[in-house]
Design a protein around this motif. Structure first.
Motif, mmCIF file in Angstrom:
data_model
loop_
_atom_site.group_PDB
_atom_site.id
_atom_site.type_symbol
_atom_site.label_atom_id
_atom_site.label_comp_id
_atom_site.label_asym_id
_atom_site.label_seq_id
_atom_site.Cartn_x
_atom_site.Cartn_y
_atom_site.Cartn_z
ATOM 1 N N GLN A 123 0.849 -1.195 0.000
ATOM 2 C CA GLN A 123 0.000 0.000 0.000
ATOM 3 C C GLN A 123 0.882 1.241 0.000
ATOM 4 N N GLN A 124 0.351 2.338 -0.518
ATOM 5 C CA GLN A 124 1.162 3.538 -0.698
ATOM 6 C C GLN A 124 1.498 4.223 0.618
ATOM 7 N N LYS A 125 0.595 4.152 1.587
ATOM 8 C CA LYS A 125 0.810 4.797 2.875
ATOM 9 C C LYS A 125 0.993 3.747 3.973
ATOM 10 N N ILE A 126 2.033 3.918 4.767
ATOM 11 C CA ILE A 126 2.283 3.015 5.886
ATOM 12 C C ILE A 126 2.002 3.767 7.190
ATOM 13 N N ILE A 127 1.195 3.153 8.042
ATOM 14 C CA ILE A 127 0.938 3.750 9.358
ATOM 15 C C ILE A 127 2.157 3.521 10.240
ATOM 16 N N MET A 128 2.621 4.583 10.891
ATOM 17 C CA MET A 128 3.755 4.468 11.801
ATOM 18 C C MET A 128 3.401 5.098 13.143
ATOM 19 N N ALA A 129 4.054 4.615 14.176
ATOM 20 C CA ALA A 129 3.825 5.151 15.515
ATOM 21 C C ALA A 129 5.093 5.004 16.342
ATOM 22 N N VAL A 130 5.235 5.884 17.331
ATOM 23 C CA VAL A 130 6.402 5.846 18.210
ATOM 24 C C VAL A 130 5.939 5.857 19.660
ATOM 25 N N THR A 131 6.468 4.941 20.447
ATOM 26 C CA THR A 131 6.237 4.961 21.889
ATOM 27 C C THR A 131 7.581 5.239 22.555
ATOM 28 N N GLU A 132 7.728 6.431 23.116
ATOM 29 C CA GLU A 132 8.983 6.778 23.792
ATOM 30 C C GLU A 132 9.107 6.063 25.126
ATOM 31 N N GLN A 133 7.993 5.943 25.816
ATOM 32 C CA GLN A 133 7.979 5.252 27.105
ATOM 33 C C GLN A 133 6.753 4.339 27.172
ATOM 34 N N ILE A 134 6.829 3.334 28.030
ATOM 35 C CA ILE A 134 5.756 2.353 28.087
ATOM 36 C C ILE A 134 5.263 2.122 29.518
ATOM 37 N N GLY A 135 5.537 3.099 30.403
ATOM 38 C CA GLY A 135 4.984 3.033 31.749
ATOM 39 C C GLY A 135 5.946 2.631 32.835
ATOM 40 N N HIS A 136 7.140 2.140 32.443
ATOM 41 C CA HIS A 136 8.124 1.778 33.454
ATOM 42 C C HIS A 136 9.535 2.039 32.934
ATOM 43 N N ASP A 137 10.487 2.182 33.869
ATOM 44 C CA ASP A 137 11.867 2.433 33.476
ATOM 45 C C ASP A 137 12.601 1.108 33.246
ATOM 46 N N HIS A 138 13.931 1.193 33.075
ATOM 47 C CA HIS A 138 14.702 -0.005 32.752
ATOM 48 C C HIS A 138 14.765 -1.003 33.907
ATOM 49 N N ASN A 139 14.387 -0.560 35.097
ATOM 50 C CA ASN A 139 14.335 -1.456 36.250
ATOM 51 C C ASN A 139 12.940 -2.003 36.515
ATOM 52 N N GLY A 140 11.982 -1.588 35.699
ATOM 53 C CA GLY A 140 10.612 -2.044 35.867
ATOM 54 C C GLY A 140 9.791 -1.183 36.805
ATOM 55 N N LYS A 141 10.360 -0.055 37.256
ATOM 56 C CA LYS A 141 9.635 0.823 38.166
ATOM 57 C C LYS A 141 8.782 1.825 37.379
ATOM 58 N N PRO A 142 7.606 2.193 37.893
ATOM 59 C CA PRO A 142 6.709 3.107 37.182
ATOM 60 C C PRO A 142 7.364 4.465 36.922
ATOM 61 N N ILE A 143 7.071 5.050 35.766
ATOM 62 C CA ILE A 143 7.497 6.421 35.474
ATOM 63 C C ILE A 143 6.262 7.233 35.102
ATOM 64 N N TYR A 144 6.300 8.517 35.431
ATOM 65 C CA TYR A 144 5.121 9.373 35.263
ATOM 66 C C TYR A 144 5.420 10.545 34.339
ATOM 67 N N ARG A 145 4.360 11.033 33.724
ATOM 68 C CA ARG A 145 4.519 12.160 32.808
ATOM 69 C C ARG A 145 4.885 13.432 33.569
#
Length: 216
Positions: A123-145
Motif C-alpha cells: 500500500q502507498q501509505k504506511i501507518i507508523m507510531a512511536v512509543t517513547e515510554q511504556i509506563g516503566h523504566d529499565h528497572n521495571g519501576k513506574p514512570i510518570y509524565r
C-alpha cells in the motif's frame, strides 16, 4: 487469517542447522548483483527469523501478521535479506516503534511491532507510531509524565501505547502526537524505523535546540 506473535529472540538461543535447514531463512544469504539470494549453505539461525517464515507460511493470501521483532531487521544492512523476505509480495500496513524499556529489565532488546498483509501489493501509505515510554523504566519501576506547566511530575503513567491506541482510529490526523503516516516513496535507504520519520517530534527538538542556541 491472522497470526499474532511475540517470538523469542536472542543470540544465545539459535536453532541448530539440523532444524534450520528446512527454512529458506535458515540458509546463508548473499548479495549478488545488488540482490539478496539464498545459498545452499545452512547455518544456525535466530528463532525469530525462522518465526517470520513460519508465520508467513501459515497465513493465507490476504491474511495479516502482527509480529514483534528486534529493530535490527528494520535498518541494518547485514539483515536486509530478512527485510526483503518480509516485503516480497506482501504489504507493510503498520510499523510501531516500541520503547526500549518495553521488555526491560528481563530483555534489553530494542523492538518493533510490524503488521503486514500477505500476498497483496504494498500500500502507498504506511501507518507508523512511536512509543517513547511504556509506563516503566529499565528497572521495571513506574514512570510518570512531567507537567511542563507546573514543573512537576503528574500522577499519569507515561505509557505512550495508550495514546497510540486512540490515535490509530485516525492515523492521518495532523493533531496526532505519536501516530502518523509515511508514503512508501519517502522511505529512505530501506530504513523502516518510525522515529526517523516522526516529523512532529523532530520539529519540537529543533525548536528546543534553537532556544538553547544549540545546533540540530
Amino acid at each position: 487469517d491472522i497470526v499474532l506473535t511475540n517470538p523469542p529472540f536472542g543470540s544465545k538461543i539459535k536453532v541448530l542447522e539440523e532444524d534450520s535447514k528446512f527454512f529458506d531463512l535458515g540458509h546463508v544469504w548473499k548479495k549478488i548483483d545488488n540482490i539478496w539470494k539464498q545459498t545452499d549453505e545452512v547455518k544456525e539461525t535466530e528463532p525469530q527469523v525462522l518465526f517470520i517464515e513460519r508465520c508467513l507460511n501459515m497465513l493465507k493470501d490476504g491474511g495479516k501478521l502482527a509480529i514483534i521483532l528486534p529493530e535490527t531487521y528494520f535498518h541494518a544492512p547485514e539483515a536486509r535479506y530478512v527485510l526483503d523476505y518480509m516485503r516480497k509480495g506482501n504489504s507493510f500496513i503498520a510499523v510501531v516503534d516500541l520503547a526500549h524499556n518495553t521488555f526491560r529489565p528481563y530483555n534489553n532488546a530494542k523492538t518493533i511491532l510490524l503488521v503486514l498483509q500477505k500476498g497483496v501489493p504494498q500500500q502507498q501509505k504506511i501507518i507508523m507510531a512511536v512509543t517513547e515510554q511504556i509506563g516503566h523504566d529499565h528497572n521495571g519501576k513506574p514512570i510518570y509524565r512531567y507537567d511542563k506547566n507546573t514543573h512537576e511530575f503528574s500522577n499519569e503513567l507515561w505509557d505512550d501505547t495508550i495514546v497510540v491506541r486512540k490515535e490509530l482510529d485516525d492515523p492521518t490526523n495532523k493533531n496526532n502526537k505519536n501516530v502518523f503516516v509515511v508514503d512508501v516513496d519517502d522511505i529512505k535507504n530501506d530504513v523502516y524505523v518510525p522515529r526517523y520519520y516522526w516529523n512532529r517530534r523532530i520539529d519540537e527538538l529543533r525548536i528546543e535546540a534553537k532556544k538553547q542556541n544549540l545546533e540540530f
